[in-house]
Design an enzyme around this catalytic site. Structure first.
Site, PDB file in Angstrom:
ATOM      1  N   SER A 149      46.116 -47.964  59.502  1.00  9.22           N
ATOM      2  CA  SER A 149      47.409 -48.132  58.613  1.00  9.22           C
ATOM      3  C   SER A 149      48.475 -47.121  59.534  1.00  9.22           C
ATOM      4  O   SER A 149      47.949 -45.845  59.775  1.00  9.22           O
ATOM      5  CB  SER A 149      47.571 -48.281  57.451  1.00  9.22           C
ATOM      6  OG  SER A 149      48.729 -48.240  56.930  1.00  9.22           O
ATOM      7  N   TYR A 177      45.646 -44.172  49.611  1.00  5.15           N
ATOM      8  CA  TYR A 177      45.822 -45.189  50.638  1.00  5.15           C
ATOM      9  C   TYR A 177      46.026 -44.649  52.262  1.00  5.15           C
ATOM     10  O   TYR A 177      45.399 -44.932  52.902  1.00  5.15           O
ATOM     11  CB  TYR A 177      46.758 -46.318  50.388  1.00  5.15           C
ATOM     12  CG  TYR A 177      46.924 -47.495  51.372  1.00  5.15           C
ATOM     13  CD1 TYR A 177      45.927 -48.574  51.368  1.00  5.15           C
ATOM     14  CD2 TYR A 177      47.780 -47.623  52.398  1.00  5.15           C
ATOM     15  CE1 TYR A 177      45.724 -49.510  52.218  1.00  5.15           C
ATOM     16  CE2 TYR A 177      47.741 -48.639  53.526  1.00  5.15           C
ATOM     17  CZ  TYR A 177      46.510 -49.558  53.299  1.00  5.15           C
ATOM     18  OH  TYR A 177      46.630 -50.466  54.361  1.00  5.15           O
ATOM     19  N   LYS A 205      42.741 -44.184  54.905  1.00  4.36           N
ATOM     20  CA  LYS A 205      43.216 -44.719  56.247  1.00  4.36           C
ATOM     21  C   LYS A 205      43.343 -43.753  57.309  1.00  4.36           C
ATOM     22  O   LYS A 205      42.612 -44.061  58.478  1.00  4.36           O
ATOM     23  CB  LYS A 205      44.693 -45.759  56.137  1.00  4.36           C
ATOM     24  CG  LYS A 205      44.487 -46.928  55.367  1.00  4.36           C
ATOM     25  CD  LYS A 205      43.215 -47.918  55.899  1.00  4.36           C
ATOM     26  CE  LYS A 205      43.666 -49.189  55.180  1.00  4.36           C
ATOM     27  NZ  LYS A 205      42.380 -50.068  55.813  1.00  4.36           N
TER      28      LYS A 205
END
Length: 255
Positions: free
Chosen positions: A148, A161, A165
């Site tokens: 990401s 998150y 990533k």
């Protein structure tokens, strides 16, 4: 072993995973469509795939045994797995907001646990099993991780998150070095905002224009654009890209 190459795409029920599964099937691959909880969507992905020899597999990748078993089942059904796409993830949403300054303790720890278990450890464990399969066969292969943009620009509302990533990107580079002697390439893509089914309401609402304005193109990416990059990185022609993390964000974030 089959004459047709096999690919395992985790999290292929919708969005980038579905587009990637379809792109590989169009290239003649046998596709293992993995889902975590959305069986009906995974079945729809399967029904859309051109060609034959595809299969659907469920499994909670937070469970290491399930992750390893997924690969064994995919190999058994497809005959071989030559490419792995680590796409499955616990995605940001209203139910797992955890900004550092306002998150409750329970919300904070739950978000970190779920994202680490799936986004990082799930991918790590599936990668181990596919690598063992390829090494035991003495066959070249490719692994592509779906990371990401948030790994680089930060995710203040979803720090777990962004962190998982970033860790996935770093793991991919370590794996690239370790597996190069076996002719196995490992790369990662770092998408920006993508118009998946999950984002339909946001793009149609009051935030839509602001999201599109993040890119000088004035739009967001499509699942098919991400899938096309994955297809290239998984190809034998892209082996020299091993270790790369490819930004796919429409110039919305430069590093």
């Amino acid at each position: 072993m089959s004459d047709r190459r096999g690919v395992l795409v985790t999290g292929a029920s919708r969005g980038i995973g579905r587009a990637t599964a379809m792109a590989f099937a169009e290239k003649g691959y046998r596709v293992a469509v993995h889902y975590g909880s959305r069986r009906e969507d995974a079945d729809e992905t399967l029904a859309r795939l051109p060609g034959t020899g595809h299969a659907v597999f469920g499994g909670d990748l937070a469970d290491p045994d399930a992750a390893r078993g997924l690969v064994a089942d995919a190999v058994d059904q497809l005959g071989q797995v030559d490419v792995l796409v680590n796409n499955a993830a616990v995605a940001p949403g209203q139910g797992n907001l955890h900004p550092l300054d306002t998150a409750s303790w329970d919300g904070w720890t739950a978000a970190w646990r779920s994202m680490i278990d799936v986004n990082l450890l799930g991918a790590v464990n599936v990668t181990w099993a596919v690598a063992q399969h390829l090494v035991d066969r003495g066959a070249p292969g490719s692994i592509v991780n779906v990371g990401s943009r948030g790994a680089f620009r930060g995710e203040p509302d979803y720090p777990a998150y962004g962190a998982t990533k970033a860790a996935l990107h770093a793991f991919g580079q370590s794996a690239a070095v370790a597996l190069a002697p076996y002719r196995i390439s490992v790369t990662s893509v770092a998408p920006g905002f993508v118009a998946t089914e999950r984002q339909t309401a946001k793009l149609a609402g009051t935030e839509g224009d602001a999201v599109r304005d993040q890119s000088p193109f004035g739009r967001v990416g499509t699942p098919e654009e991400i899938a096309s990059a994955i297809i290239y990185l998984a190809s034998p022609e892209a082996a020299w890209s091993s270790g790369a993390v490819v930004d796919l964000n429409g110039a919305s974030y430069l590093r």
